[in-house]
Enzyme design. Structure first.
Site, short mmCIF file in Angstrom:
data_model
loop_
_atom_site.label_atom_id
_atom_site.label_comp_id
_atom_site.label_asym_id
_atom_site.label_seq_id
_atom_site.Cartn_x
_atom_site.Cartn_y
_atom_site.Cartn_z
N LEU A 1 28.11 41.43 31.54
CA LEU A 1 28.70 42.63 32.13
C LEU A 1 29.92 42.30 32.96
O LEU A 1 30.88 43.08 33.04
CB LEU A 1 27.65 43.36 32.99
CG LEU A 1 26.61 44.17 32.25
CD1 LEU A 1 25.48 44.57 33.19
CD2 LEU A 1 27.23 45.40 31.62
N HIS A 2 29.91 41.15 33.61
CA HIS A 2 31.05 40.74 34.43
C HIS A 2 32.16 40.09 33.62
O HIS A 2 33.19 39.72 34.17
CB HIS A 2 30.58 39.77 35.52
CG HIS A 2 29.78 40.42 36.59
ND1 HIS A 2 28.42 40.60 36.49
CD2 HIS A 2 30.14 40.95 37.79
CE1 HIS A 2 27.97 41.20 37.59
NE2 HIS A 2 28.98 41.42 38.39
N GLY A 3 31.95 39.91 32.32
CA GLY A 3 32.95 39.27 31.48
C GLY A 3 32.61 37.81 31.25
O GLY A 3 31.94 37.17 32.05
N ARG B 1 38.20 45.91 33.78
CA ARG B 1 36.81 45.64 33.46
C ARG B 1 35.83 46.31 34.42
O ARG B 1 34.69 46.59 34.06
CB ARG B 1 36.54 44.14 33.43
CG ARG B 1 36.68 43.42 34.75
CD ARG B 1 36.28 41.98 34.62
NE ARG B 1 36.48 41.24 35.86
CZ ARG B 1 36.12 39.99 36.03
NH1 ARG B 1 35.54 39.34 35.04
NH2 ARG B 1 36.31 39.39 37.18
#
Length: 539
Positions: free
Chosen positions: A401-403, A198
């Protein structure tokens, strides 16, 4: 990928691929601390529990057990040496490859300048940038490299179609594509695989979304060519660790005369690399040696949070080193008819995070390029909906964005709420007591130093500060010191979540988050609530 170890002997000296890959989450360091601790564990026979036990010399935790600090000699032999070797094996090839790319840019660029051909060297430079980046990706991520390539291909097609058929919607289209792609990867990939890849996917998303919005705002008049996009998206200096740099900043690598290979360039890159290795060693070895297990629980929380922060500094300084080594991050200054190139790329400012004036300082200086990206492409783009919705959308975008991770979302939301409470409370106290104690320092214009009036550094109207020598200056300093201590307290509470438990490689659940906060009696949230109640009373 594995490297020769140096502490415990045998296979225990080798880092697993999963542990190394966990260090690669360039913009999100949620699993970095766990990977670093696992690196230390490799020198003790391969268990994180053994590493923790060694770092405190004896039985850890338990009532009635004596916990002692090991000698520096043992610390070096069994932790520092192993972590140093693994860190160098992991990062040094990338750093050297970036330097070689800069040499290629300089050599090819100068050679074709002499022959008068201007088109071909740009093609060579951009293709080399992308190809070297893919080599690094494949070396570290193997088959997952195809996911990064696929996202890049889909993003470029989306940019072309949106710029042609959707007026001023290119940025929104690329953002939507990135979000859908990330969600699909998170749903269908195994949790540990998603944790590994990621980071590069997020860096690529930042790049393509910025291209889309820059086209909408006509900062870019034309869609980048295939070669330029390829070199930018998979640039050797930013593809793994980041940082995000705008497309126009990337294009400066072809300006050979303005980006010379001089001593200043090399010294700046080496300095950042040395700081990255130093941060790695502190996070892995020295934090647990300075504050040993068995200490007061808030000291343990401070230690674990600081260990996580230094793993973040390792990522930031490594990204800074690789970007500068590849030729990105220079500014041209002109004074009195003379021009000078300064390699001044900064990814984070650790001192402003470790000793912050306020939580706003932490948010701003934690990751400077990421902060600039969120402000420029999320906050400013959504400001017409109102300030509060814009702030909310910014934190939602950061979380996405970080999941989709409860722990990260909870931390980001908490620090966002904390920052707002601190901001309004300090603004009100500054007005009541006529002291420069807002979240941002008062402007130096119009008054003595920090006590000046005018516009605050964050662009908002600063309180008119007319301090007098003596008691008011002392009150200002004491108040700012208390708010600094409060920020450190909140950071210890929030950073405790990023521990070295085995589930870190799978991602953290909400049970883990709540259990960690429960150990500290939810005190940080209670203090934040009390601060807001106090603000409501005095507003």
């Amino acid at each position: 990928m594995s490297g020769a170890g140096g502490g415990g002997g045998g296979s225990g000296d080798q880092l697993l691929d999963e542990q190394l890959a966990a260090l690669l989450n360039s913009e999100d360091e949620a699993t970095a601390a766990a990977a670093l601790m696992s690196a230390a564990a490799a020198g003790f026979g391969g268990s994180a529990a053994a590493a923790a036990a060694y770092s405190t010399s004896g039985v850890v935790g338990g009532a009635g057990y004596l916990v002692r600090r090991v000698s520096l000699t043992d610390l070096f032999n069994n932790c520092v040496r192993t972590a140093l070797q693994q860190g160098l094996v992991f990062t040094l090839p990338i750093f050297i490859m970036c330097i070689l790319f800069k040499v290629l840019c300089h050599t090819v660029g100068e050679g074709f300048e002499e022959t008068g051909i201007s088109f071909l060297p740009r093609q060579i430079i951009h293709v080399s940038s992308g190809c070297l980046g893919l080599v690094i990706l494949h070396h570290l991520f193997q088959e997952f490299t195809m996911l990064v390539l696929l996202q890049g291909l889909l993003a470029y097609i989306t940019i072309l179609l949106a710029h042609t058929f959707l007026s001023r919607r290119c940025g929104l289209a690329t953002a939507l594509l990135s979000l859908i792609f990330h969600l699909i990867c998170q749903v269908y990939l195994p949790a540990d695989s998603w944790q590994k890849i990621r980071g590069p996917l997020m860096v690529l998303s930042l790049k393509v979304v910025s291209i889309g919005f820059d086209l909408d705002r006509q900062l870019l008049l034309l869609v980048p060519g295939v070669f330029e996009f390829f070199g930018y998206a998979f640039n050797v200096g930013t593809v793994v660790f980041g940082p995000w740099v705008a497309f126009l900043d990337y294009m400066t690598i072809i300006q050979i005369k303005d980006r010379p290979m001089n001593f200043s360039w090399l010294l700046t890159a080496i300095r950042a690399y040395v700081l990255s290795i130093g941060s790695l060693l502190y996070s892995t070895c020295f934090s647990n040696w300075i504050i040993i297990d068995g200490s007061y629980k808030w000291l343990i929380a401070f230690r674990d949070a600081q260990s996580f922060r230094f793993s973040h500094y390792f990522t930031c300084y490594t990204s800074e080193a690789t970007a500068i080594a590849s030729g990105i991050g220079a500014s041209r200054y002109r004074e009195a008819g003379n021009s000078e190139t300064k390699w001044d790329l900064r990814v984070c400012k650790p001192l402003n995070v470790e000793l912050p004036r306020s939580l706003v300082d932490v948010v701003t200086n934690w990751n400077l390029p990421m902060h600039r990206w969120l402000k420029q492409y999320v906050f400013n783009q959504s400001l017409h909906y109102g300030k509060f919705p814009a702030v909310l959308l910014t934190y939602i975008a950061s979380s996405l964005l970080h999941g989709m991770n409860f722990q990260l979302s909870a931390v980001l939301l908490s620090i966002g709420v904390y920052s707002y409470i601190e901001y309004v409370l300090r603004q009100r106290l500054a007005s009541i007591f006529n002291l420069c104690i807002e979240s941002r320092p008062c402007s130096s214009a119009g008054g003595g130093g920090e006590g000046g009036s005018g516009q605050a550094s964050n662009g908002s109207s600063a309180h008119q500060c007319m301090e007098h020598p003596g008691r008011q200056i002392a009150g200002r300093r004491l108040s700012n010191l208390l708010f600094t201590c409060l920020a450190i307290f909140h950071l210890s509470y929030l950073g405790l979540l990023f521990d070295t438990s085995p589930i870190s490689e799978q991602g953290y659940s909400y049970q883990h988050t709540l259990s960690k906060w429960a150990e500290l009696d939810y005190l940080s949230h209670l203090v934040a609530g009390a601060s807001f109640a106090f603000y409501m009373l005095i507003r």
